[in-house]
Design a protein around this motif. Structure first.
Motif, PDB file in Angstrom:
ATOM      1  N   GLN A 123       0.833  -1.201   0.000  1.00 35.15           N
ATOM      2  CA  GLN A 123       0.000   0.000   0.000  1.00 35.15           C
ATOM      3  C   GLN A 123       0.871   1.255   0.000  1.00 35.15           C
ATOM      4  O   GLN A 123       0.542   2.251  -0.644  1.00 35.15           O
ATOM      5  N   ASN A 183      -1.627   5.259  -4.780  1.00 37.24           N
ATOM      6  CA  ASN A 183      -2.856   5.467  -5.549  1.00 37.24           C
ATOM      7  C   ASN A 183      -2.849   4.517  -6.739  1.00 37.24           C
ATOM      8  O   ASN A 183      -2.668   4.922  -7.884  1.00 37.24           O
ATOM      9  N   THR A 191      -8.582  -2.301  -6.333  1.00 32.35           N
ATOM     10  CA  THR A 191      -7.407  -1.775  -7.027  1.00 32.35           C
ATOM     11  C   THR A 191      -6.424  -2.916  -7.267  1.00 32.35           C
ATOM     12  O   THR A 191      -6.648  -4.048  -6.853  1.00 32.35           O
TER      13      THR A 191
END
Lengths: 166, 103
Positions: A109, A114, B6
């Motif tokens: 992460q 993003n 994601t």
């Protein structure tokens, strides 16, 4: 919809993978491994890799699993009888494994803060035609070397599994 | 509403599969199950490659995944061949009973 499918099949994959490792009997492990392969094929479809999904089902869930089940039946391998390790070892190791996975997730992460969304149908370059074009033009040399590898594997398997001649 | 997916979700799934596979290789004694755990590890690599193929919107990761599948097939065939040869000599598939090289 994407999220539901991802979490459903990711959960099936992880639970089946854990089942592969904890089952005593090899046949149970092999059937769980089929579950892992099938759910991973669905995840590949979600990622737009149609050819890989088909190859996953045919090669893994078909060929490799049949080979495994065949060998298990041939060897008549029963349930593993292992002396129980102390439960303290398990009780310490399992939280540490989960902690390690949490650390890896944190690093991922942090590395991609993003990351782009994965939406079904966003990437359509994984059709058999595209993969074939890439394999037979740009990746032709590795492809041919792979065929030599397969040949070596066939010969090696025959030599290894053959009965010794006196 | 569920959180949108994601690339990181897929990478974490891949890491989980890798950890489970490594655990199987290290803790199990039955060689058949050890070989299956190796298949789990190779599948974790495949998830990574296909995810990155989606991430960069090109095909190279998927081509590599095909090569990984091919190598996995060759590895399974050779591994099971070795296992059959071992069983013929030692009558066991437990890794801790195969100690021919132990001094």
């Amino acid at each position: 919809m994407d999220a539901i499918l991802f979490f459903l099949f990711a959960a099936i994959a992880v639970v089946s993978a854990i089942n592969v490792v904890v089952q005593r009997h090899p046949i149970s492990s092999a059937l769980s491994l089929v579950g892992v392969m099938g759910s991973l094929a669905v995840l590949y479809l979600l990622l737009g890799a149609e050819f890989i999904a088909a190859a996953q089902m045919i090669v893994y869930a078909g060929a490799i699993m049949v080979l495994f089940v065949f060998v298990i039946m041939l060897l008549n391998a029963g349930a593993e009888k292992s002396p129980r390790k102390g439960w303290i070892l398990t009780a310490v190791a399992m939280p540490l494994l989960v902690l390690f996975l949490g650390m890896v997730s944190y690093i991922i992460q942090r590395g991609f803060p993003n990351a782009p969304l994965v939406v079904f149908g966003q990437f359509t370059g994984g059709s058999p035609k595209d993969v074939g074009m890439a394999l037979f033009t740009r990746y032709l040399l590795p492809f041919e070397i792979t065929s030599v590898l397969i040949l070596i594997a066939i010969i090696g398997a025959v030599v290894l599994a053959r009965k010794e001649m006196e | 509403m569920l959180h949108p997916i994601t690339s990181n979700h897929y990478l974490v799934l891949s890491a989980a599969m890798l950890i489970i596979g490594t655990l199987g290789v290290l803790t199990r004694r039955n060689i058949v199950i050890v070989l299956m755990s190796i298949e789990l590890i190779l599948n974790a690599v495949n998830i990574n490659l296909v995810t990155m193929s989606h991430h960069w919107q090109n095909l190279h990761g998927q081509v590599f995944a095909i090569f990984v599948i091919t190598v996995a097939v060759a590895e399974a065939a050779i591994g099971l061949g070795i296992l059959i040869a071992l069983f013929r000599n030692k009558e066991t598939v437990q890794a801790d009973e195969i100690d021919l090289l132990k001094w």
